[in-house]
Design an enzyme around this catalytic site. Structure first.
Site, mmCIF file in Angstrom:
data_model
loop_
_atom_site.group_PDB
_atom_site.id
_atom_site.type_symbol
_atom_site.label_atom_id
_atom_site.label_comp_id
_atom_site.label_asym_id
_atom_site.label_seq_id
_atom_site.Cartn_x
_atom_site.Cartn_y
_atom_site.Cartn_z
ATOM 1 N N ASP A 22 27.961 13.698 28.937
ATOM 2 C CA ASP A 22 26.512 13.558 29.149
ATOM 3 C C ASP A 22 26.214 12.425 30.129
ATOM 4 O O ASP A 22 25.107 12.347 30.670
ATOM 5 C CB ASP A 22 25.821 13.234 27.811
ATOM 6 C CG ASP A 22 25.024 14.406 27.255
ATOM 7 O OD1 ASP A 22 24.729 15.322 28.037
ATOM 8 O OD2 ASP A 22 24.700 14.386 26.061
ATOM 9 N N GLN A 24 24.665 16.136 20.261
ATOM 10 C CA GLN A 24 23.343 16.712 20.542
ATOM 11 C C GLN A 24 22.250 15.744 20.080
ATOM 12 O O GLN A 24 22.237 15.318 18.934
ATOM 13 C CB GLN A 24 23.218 18.070 19.823
ATOM 14 C CG GLN A 24 21.923 18.796 20.099
ATOM 15 C CD GLN A 24 21.782 19.245 21.557
ATOM 16 O OE1 GLN A 24 22.723 19.766 22.143
ATOM 17 N NE2 GLN A 24 20.620 19.027 22.125
ATOM 18 N N LYS A 33 25.686 26.367 24.432
ATOM 19 C CA LYS A 33 26.730 25.548 25.045
ATOM 20 C C LYS A 33 28.096 26.097 24.669
ATOM 21 O O LYS A 33 28.978 26.246 25.522
ATOM 22 C CB LYS A 33 26.604 24.085 24.584
ATOM 23 C CG LYS A 33 25.519 23.339 25.331
ATOM 24 C CD LYS A 33 25.231 21.978 24.703
ATOM 25 C CE LYS A 33 23.996 21.372 25.373
ATOM 26 N NZ LYS A 33 23.415 20.255 24.637
#
Ligand code: NDP
Length: 295
Positions: A122, A99, A55
């Site tokens: 997200d 995460q 990422k």
């Protein structure tokens, strides 16, 4: 019988990352804004470390700022929330991603709720989940959005098609079903209690598999000509040291029946980071009150 078109998620994701990079460059030259994405990793989970590294790398490649926060496994909930609060207030950070999974002693829902919904790239914050349910989502969950983009490369108009989503998790199954509904597909969500699953999947023009069971969906569960989007990532033992990655669909059998199918790896997987970068760019635009570019 002719074989299915293989949907090249790797190439489609690369194209999306390129477009995001171009839009980011424009944002910088026209408005002086460099989108910034902060990723927080708690603990030492090896798979998560690989994701976070990728990422960060892709964020920088797209011309954005990457902020990485690696915290020890024993980090407390309050300390993690304190870091998120600082990032919420940092104008250079437009997107925040924690995460998952988090270590067991940290409540994921508390952490997700601490993120500013405008920075929730997200799309997991309850406010963004609600917006998605209301058909008003701006920051759409990354993997589900990737599924829709891939399906639309073969079926640009999903209206009226029968879509079956196997799996109802909050991070994949449910949001992908909602996005399909937004596209005017007729959507059925299946799960572990669904009866006659094979009969149901055979009705699907668009079949999304998000189960986490290696090759569970057999070739004869697929409607001839259907578009199959395989979200599953399962490592199976093939005698080699690292094993082999397979999806939730029996790819070799299904490709003989389907019209189009995503491979594993190289299908949905690469789309997740590309959509994350897209969301980071969108988040930067929202926060600066700038029109969101078409990407
Ligand atoms: P979850 O374990 O959270 O959910 C799995 C779902 O599958 C559940 O809704 C479950 O039903 C359903 N299910 C389990 N067994 C069956 C069965 N026999 N028949 C029908 N349905 C069943 O998984 P996720 O949604 O998080 O992930 C699914 C897969 O996608 C995994 O392989 C994961 O690795 C992969 N993934 C890939 C991503 C990417 O490409 N970037 C991102 C996220 C996930 P019930 O609710 O009844 O228990």
């Amino acid at each position: 019988m002719s074989e299915a078109t293989i949907i090249d998620g790797k190439a489609i994701a690369a194209d999306l990352r390129k477009k995001v990079g171009e839009a980011a460059a424009k944002l910088k030259s026209q408005h002086g804004i460099t989108p910034g994405l902060a990723v927080i990793l708690v603990g030492e989970d090896p798979a998560s470390q690989v994701y976070v590294r990728n990422k960060g790398r892709q964020t920088v490649k797209a011309g954005m700022q990457s902020f990485e926060h690696r915290l020890p496994e024993e980090t407390g909930e309050a300390d993690l929330i304190a870091l998120i609060t600082v990032l919420n207030g940092n104008d250079e950070v437009h997107g925040i991603l924690v995460q998952l999974p988090l270590p067991g002693h940290i409540r994921e829902d508390r952490i997700i709720e601490a993120i500013d919904p405008m920075k929730d790239v997200d799309g997991f914050h309850p406010i963004n989940v609600g917006r998605l349910a209301a058909g008003q989502a701006v920051l759409k969950p990354c993997t589900p959005l990737g599924c829709i983009i891939l399906a639309k490369t073969v079926n640009p108009d999903l209206a009226g098609l029968n879509a079956v989503v196997v799996g109802r998790s909050n991070i994949v199954g449910k949001p992908v079903a909602q996005l399909l509904l937004d596209e005017n597909a007729t959507v059925t969500i299946a799960h572990s209690k669904t009866r006659d699953l094979a009969l149901l999947t055979k009705t699907a023009d668009i079949l999304v598999a998000a189960v986490g069971r290696p090759e569970m969906i057999k070739g004869d569960w697929v409607k001839p000509g259907a578009t199959v989007i395989d979200v599953g990532i399962n490592r199976i033992d093939d005698g080699s040291e690292r094993g082999r990655l397979v999806g939730d669909v029996d790819f070799d059998a299904a490709r003989k029946i389907a019209g189009a199918i995503t491979p594993v790896p190289g299908g949905v997987g690469p789309m997740t980071i590309a959509c994350l970068l897209r969301n980071s760019l969108i988040a930067a635009c929202i926060q600066a009150n700038i029109d969101i570019p078409e990407i």
